[in-house]
Write an enzyme that holds these catalytic residues in place. Structure first.
Site, mmCIF file in Angstrom:
data_model
loop_
_atom_site.group_PDB
_atom_site.id
_atom_site.type_symbol
_atom_site.label_atom_id
_atom_site.label_comp_id
_atom_site.label_asym_id
_atom_site.label_seq_id
_atom_site.Cartn_x
_atom_site.Cartn_y
_atom_site.Cartn_z
ATOM 1 N N TRP A 98 0.814 -1.190 0.000
ATOM 2 C CA TRP A 98 0.000 0.000 0.000
ATOM 3 C C TRP A 98 0.862 1.259 0.000
ATOM 4 O O TRP A 98 1.918 1.266 0.607
ATOM 5 C CB TRP A 98 -0.893 0.038 1.216
ATOM 6 C CG TRP A 98 -1.779 -1.163 1.385
ATOM 7 C CD1 TRP A 98 -2.525 -1.809 0.434
ATOM 8 C CD2 TRP A 98 -2.020 -1.859 2.601
ATOM 9 N NE1 TRP A 98 -3.233 -2.846 0.983
ATOM 10 C CE2 TRP A 98 -2.936 -2.906 2.313
ATOM 11 C CE3 TRP A 98 -1.558 -1.711 3.899
ATOM 12 C CZ2 TRP A 98 -3.397 -3.776 3.285
ATOM 13 C CZ3 TRP A 98 -2.010 -2.585 4.851
ATOM 14 C CH2 TRP A 98 -2.930 -3.597 4.542
ATOM 15 N N VAL A 101 1.977 2.702 3.455
ATOM 16 C CA VAL A 101 2.794 1.864 4.335
ATOM 17 C C VAL A 101 3.977 1.273 3.557
ATOM 18 O O VAL A 101 5.115 1.649 3.764
ATOM 19 C CB VAL A 101 1.945 0.723 4.960
ATOM 20 C CG1 VAL A 101 2.807 -0.191 5.812
ATOM 21 C CG2 VAL A 101 0.793 1.287 5.767
ATOM 22 N N CYS A 102 3.678 0.339 2.670
ATOM 23 C CA CYS A 102 4.714 -0.454 2.000
ATOM 24 C C CYS A 102 5.533 0.352 0.999
ATOM 25 O O CYS A 102 6.620 -0.066 0.608
ATOM 26 C CB CYS A 102 4.094 -1.666 1.340
ATOM 27 S SG CYS A 102 3.192 -2.700 2.515
ATOM 28 N N LEU A 103 5.010 1.504 0.579
ATOM 29 C CA LEU A 103 5.796 2.429 -0.232
ATOM 30 C C LEU A 103 6.427 3.492 0.663
ATOM 31 O O LEU A 103 7.629 3.724 0.601
ATOM 32 C CB LEU A 103 4.940 3.108 -1.301
ATOM 33 C CG LEU A 103 5.697 4.173 -2.109
ATOM 34 C CD1 LEU A 103 6.647 3.516 -3.102
ATOM 35 C CD2 LEU A 103 4.757 5.098 -2.810
#
Length: 182
Positions: A98, A101-103
């Site tokens: 996402w 978050v993950c980016l």
């Protein structure tokens, strides 16, 4: 860097149409391959049931090893960070699910470590439009330089006189996507 494009992650994206998102990230993967860019491919908790990278992406990047990790922030995974460092690149094209978050988490850490970060804004997605925007704003304020998948292609090509990559580019951008209206 292509981070967490897994079935359970894609199901939760609400910031854009997921079919378009998948077409865009596959186009990014195809561009990476066409230009011979090193690609760091990562999943989170695939071994614990989150599943591997989406087949449409993995088909393009079949030669790439998936780095499965448990940390939410991929930059905190030693194997992931070593893979990024091993590329020898200081400019990182980043795509992740996402956005918020993950980016955002690894992008912020990578910039603190001296990397330039280029998030491909139409090949990433968040859990809501607001979360996606907030994630992008957060990393842009820290120095990230957002691009689209088509602008990425143009930055990589630079000049149509570079004829070696023209056939792949025409296929990826025009024939397979824009001229088809997808």
């Amino acid at each position: 860097m292509i981070i967490d494009y897994q079935p359970n992650q894609i199901k939760t994206v609400r910031s854009m149409d997921t079919e378009l998102l998948v077409r865009n990230i596959v186009s990014v993967a195809r561009l990476g391959k066409a230009y011979g860019l090193p690609v760091v491919l990562s999943t989170v908790n695939a071994a614990a049931g989150q599943g591997p990278t989406l087949p449409a992406i993995k088909d393009v990047l079949s030669d790439n090893l998936e780095i499965d990790r448990s940390p939410i922030n991929s930059w905190e995974d030693v194997e992931f960070r070593k893979a990024v460092e091993a590329t020898g690149r200081k400019k990182l094209i980043m795509c992740a699910l996402w956005t918020e978050v993950c980016l955002a988490f690894p992008a912020l850490d990578a910039m603190r470590a001296g990397y330039e970060v280029f998030p491909v804004v139409d090949a990433i997605g968040g859990t809501s439009v607001e979360a996606h925007r907030a994630g992008l704003e957060r990393i842009v304020q820290a120095g990230a330089q957002p691009i689209s998948w088509v602008s990425l292609e143009c930055e990589l090509q630079r000049d149509w006189a570079r004829t070696k990559t023209v056939p792949a580019v025409v296929d990826i951008v025009l024939t397979s996507r824009l001229l088809k209206g997808v």
